[in-house]
Design a protein around this motif. Structure first.
Motif, PDB file in Angstrom:
ATOM      1  N   ALA A 203       0.840  -1.204   0.000  1.00  0.00           N
ATOM      2  CA  ALA A 203       0.000   0.000   0.000  1.00  0.00           C
ATOM      3  C   ALA A 203       0.870   1.247   0.000  1.00  0.00           C
ATOM      4  N   ASP A 204       0.340   2.328  -0.539  1.00  0.00           N
ATOM      5  CA  ASP A 204       1.012   3.629  -0.436  1.00  0.00           C
ATOM      6  C   ASP A 204       0.602   4.346   0.843  1.00  0.00           C
ATOM      7  N   CYS A 205      -0.675   4.269   1.173  1.00  0.00           N
ATOM      8  CA  CYS A 205      -1.193   4.845   2.423  1.00  0.00           C
ATOM      9  C   CYS A 205      -2.283   3.931   2.967  1.00  0.00           C
ATOM     10  N   ILE A 284      -0.492  13.672  -0.441  1.00  0.00           N
ATOM     11  CA  ILE A 284      -0.600  13.098   0.901  1.00  0.00           C
ATOM     12  C   ILE A 284       0.530  12.109   1.134  1.00  0.00           C
ATOM     13  N   THR A 285       0.737  11.214   0.176  1.00  0.00           N
ATOM     14  CA  THR A 285       1.830  10.251   0.301  1.00  0.00           C
ATOM     15  C   THR A 285       3.176  10.951   0.283  1.00  0.00           C
ATOM     16  N   MET A 286       3.345  11.901  -0.608  1.00  0.00           N
ATOM     17  CA  MET A 286       4.639  12.583  -0.746  1.00  0.00           C
ATOM     18  C   MET A 286       5.018  13.343   0.510  1.00  0.00           C
ATOM     19  N   ASN A 287       4.034  13.897   1.201  1.00  0.00           N
ATOM     20  CA  ASN A 287       4.318  14.757   2.343  1.00  0.00           C
ATOM     21  C   ASN A 287       4.186  14.077   3.699  1.00  0.00           C
ATOM     22  N   GLN A 375       9.970  19.627  11.772  1.00  0.00           N
ATOM     23  CA  GLN A 375       9.184  20.507  12.634  1.00  0.00           C
ATOM     24  C   GLN A 375       8.077  21.244  11.874  1.00  0.00           C
ATOM     25  N   GLU A 376       8.278  21.442  10.588  1.00  0.00           N
ATOM     26  CA  GLU A 376       7.272  22.130   9.775  1.00  0.00           C
ATOM     27  C   GLU A 376       6.538  21.142   8.874  1.00  0.00           C
ATOM     28  N   GLY A 377       6.349  19.931   9.380  1.00  0.00           N
ATOM     29  CA  GLY A 377       5.761  18.867   8.567  1.00  0.00           C
ATOM     30  C   GLY A 377       4.255  18.932   8.468  1.00  0.00           C
ATOM     31  N   TRP A 378       3.725  20.036   7.969  1.00  0.00           N
ATOM     32  CA  TRP A 378       2.285  20.208   7.813  1.00  0.00           C
ATOM     33  C   TRP A 378       1.920  20.259   6.341  1.00  0.00           C
ATOM     34  N   LYS A 379       0.840  19.610   5.983  1.00  0.00           N
ATOM     35  CA  LYS A 379       0.263  19.728   4.646  1.00  0.00           C
ATOM     36  C   LYS A 379      -1.180  20.151   4.819  1.00  0.00           C
ATOM     37  N   THR A 380      -1.582  21.188   4.100  1.00  0.00           N
ATOM     38  CA  THR A 380      -2.931  21.729   4.292  1.00  0.00           C
ATOM     39  C   THR A 380      -3.698  21.780   2.981  1.00  0.00           C
ATOM     40  N   GLY A 381      -4.994  21.621   3.088  1.00  0.00           N
ATOM     41  CA  GLY A 381      -5.879  21.716   1.930  1.00  0.00           C
ATOM     42  C   GLY A 381      -7.166  22.423   2.294  1.00  0.00           C
ATOM     43  N   LEU A 382      -7.659  23.245   1.387  1.00  0.00           N
ATOM     44  CA  LEU A 382      -8.916  23.959   1.581  1.00  0.00           C
ATOM     45  C   LEU A 382      -9.833  23.675   0.404  1.00  0.00           C
ATOM     46  N   CYS A 383     -10.963  23.075   0.682  1.00  0.00           N
ATOM     47  CA  CYS A 383     -11.993  22.824  -0.331  1.00  0.00           C
ATOM     48  C   CYS A 383     -13.165  23.745  -0.032  1.00  0.00           C
ATOM     49  N   SER A 384     -13.618  24.479  -1.022  1.00  0.00           N
ATOM     50  CA  SER A 384     -14.629  25.508  -0.776  1.00  0.00           C
ATOM     51  C   SER A 384     -16.024  24.938  -0.537  1.00  0.00           C
ATOM     52  N   VAL A 385     -16.264  23.673  -0.928  1.00  0.00           N
ATOM     53  CA  VAL A 385     -17.597  23.077  -0.788  1.00  0.00           C
ATOM     54  C   VAL A 385     -17.676  22.308   0.528  1.00  0.00           C
ATOM     55  N   PRO A 386     -18.508  22.762   1.468  1.00  0.00           N
ATOM     56  CA  PRO A 386     -18.633  22.060   2.752  1.00  0.00           C
ATOM     57  C   PRO A 386     -19.538  20.843   2.628  1.00  0.00           C
ATOM     58  N   PRO A 387     -19.541  19.972   3.632  1.00  0.00           N
ATOM     59  CA  PRO A 387     -20.525  18.874   3.632  1.00  0.00           C
ATOM     60  C   PRO A 387     -21.936  19.444   3.656  1.00  0.00           C
TER      61      PRO A 387
END
Length: 473
Positions: A203-205, A284-287, A375-387
């Motif tokens: 698996a990758d993730c 996601i896998t890369m980071n 220490q800065e190992g954050w990946k962020t995503g913003l999707c404009s469509v909420p549930p």
């Protein structure tokens, strides 16, 4: 636009997959008012002209003729698949993309992996290729299965191996449901540990989900609903209780399946909708996976009752971020704040600004123990469509050593059986299965635990808690 394919294996995999497609259709219907086949739908659905001969011609854009899920449904018992095909989603699935048998795998990994894997290998490859041919740019396979039974654990991981062989460049995300400690399948520790070896290698993730954690979450929601803490806004026909299956009575595990389906909804939201900071699935896998075998990501959802028709007030935005790092919101029984982070991804949906995201990360960072070299190992995503029915939601995925206790407990349950050679004969009667398979699987799990031990040795102690907010479930 990239496309993804969902492979549902076993009873659990198909039930969760059914809920995912049901909820995904609801989301797209809420956004796509004109009923046009657009890029958002293209990511997980085909648009088929059912008036044509043969398999039906794909229509690139325009009014929907017939939506077909990019899915392959596999189960060695035909009951659940037949139930889906008799339910309201029957027209969403291509009848040529089903693989079923009648006898099942008898809660035996060897039967699912060795026997049925060999028997259905060519048919699985053929149907996977057929699905891939309908994609312009295939990016990811999502495999949904459980670890405790025979088909999900055995044939599910066999499919994973086939995917790696036939589509080595396509990412493989696996959602694995782990059995509870009081699981009624006596051989579930064997099945889970044998499957773990395959997950670690192919698996990758992997997004591990624990049945116990899901049960705790659903119990908490039910308790708060009965106490009136969630108000009277949980409707009888809300998303927390509705089902795409043809059933008249809610089953105990339906709400649990909804939570996992909602995890997948949030995970795939950037692939399905636009956003100011969309996150590609391959990112996601890369980071988040600095070491190939340590690709088990601990997931948390906020709010917990996202599937119910409840509006979450905007004033709870900061609380949502705090909850994501609370042990009460993890989909496995774990406390990430007191373990070591290798990396973390935050996927936010709704009317949330980048500044809100950065502010909350800075607020929470002092309480989170990140490995020294990331220490800065954050990946962020913003999707404009909420549930549907909500202003915003958050899915957090952490590569964190807090997953280790789940694996330790699984190893202990395995050893209690293996030391007595209990039930081994059921496995060894299957052609191609030897006792060395158990030893190799145990060794693989032990090595994985040791890798987490080595990382934990870097842990310099507990971090300081951030400014406290009132906890809201």
């Amino acid at each position: 636009m990239t496309q993804s394919v969902v492979v549902q294996v076993g009873q659990c995999g198909n039930q969760i997959g059914c809920r995912f497609w049901d909820l995904a259709l609801r989301e797209h219907a809420a956004v796509n008012k004109k009923g046009l086949y657009d890029e958002a739908l293209c990511s997980f659905f085909r648009n088929v002209d059912t008036r044509s001969d043969g398999d039906g011609a794909d229509i690139s854009r325009g009014k929907i003729c017939s939506l077909k899920a990019r899915a392959l449904l596999i189960d060695m018992e035909e009951g659940v698949v037949n139930e889906i095909l008799q339910g309201p989603l029957r027209d969403v699935f291509d009848s040529k993309q089903l693989i079923t048998d009648v006898s099942g795998s008898g809660n035996n990994w060897a039967v699912g992996h060795k026997m049925y894997g060999c028997r259905y290998r060519e048919r699985i490859i053929e149907k996977l290729r057929k699905t891939a041919e309908h994609c312009d740019c295939l990016q990811c396979f999502f495999v949904i299965h459980s670890m405790g039974g025979g088909t999900g654990s055995g044939l599910g991981t066999f499919v994973l191996n086939v995917l790696e062989e036939e589509f080595p460049e396509v990412y493989r995300f696996v959602t694995s449901v782990y059995p509870s400690r009081e699981d009624d399948v006596i051989t579930s520790p064997y099945n889970s540990v044998l499957a773990m070896k395959e997950l670690s290698e192919h698996a990758d993730c992997v997004l591990p989900i624990e049945n116990e954690s899901l049960f705790d979450i659903v119990s908490k929601i039910n308790q708060m609903t009965k106490c009136g803490k969630l108000g009277s806004s949980v409707k009888q026909a809300s998303l927390v209780t509705s089902s795409g299956m043809k059933t008249t009575k809610e089953k105990p595990f339906d709400a649990m399946n909804n939570i996992v389906a909602n995890l997948l909804l949030n995970l795939t939201s950037s692939a399905r909708f636009e956003g100011s900071l969309n996150m590609d699935l391959n990112e996601i896998t890369m980071n988040l996976v600095p070491f190939p075998r340590l690709h088990y990501l601990v997931s948390s959802l906020t709010p917990l009752y996202t599937l119910a028709d409840i509006n979450v007030p905007s004033r709870r935005l900061d609380q949502m971020f705090s909850d994501a790092f609370s042990k009460d919101h993890q989909l496995i029984r774990a406390d990430p704040k007191h373990c070591l982070y290798l990396a973390c991804a935050l996927l936010v949906r709704g009317n949330v600004h980048v500044s809100d995201l950065r502010r909350n990360i800075e607020r929470l960072k002092p309480a989170l123990n990140f490995v020294s070299w990331n220490q800065e190992g954050w990946k962020t995503g913003l999707c404009s469509v909420p549930p549907v029915g909500h202003s915003h939601s958050l899915l957090a995925m952490a590569n964190n050593t807090c997953v280790k206790p789940t694996f330790l407990e699984l190893k202990e349950r395995f050893m209690r059986l293996f030391k007595k050679k209990a039930h081994l004969h059921h496995y060894l009667h299957t052609e191609g299965m030897e006792q060395s398979c158990f030893s190799e699987a145990l060794s693989s799990l032990s090595d994985l635990i040791e890798e987490y031990n080595q990382l934990d040795a870097m842990n310099c102690g507990p971090a300081v808690d951030p400014p406290r907010l009132k906890i809201a479930i």
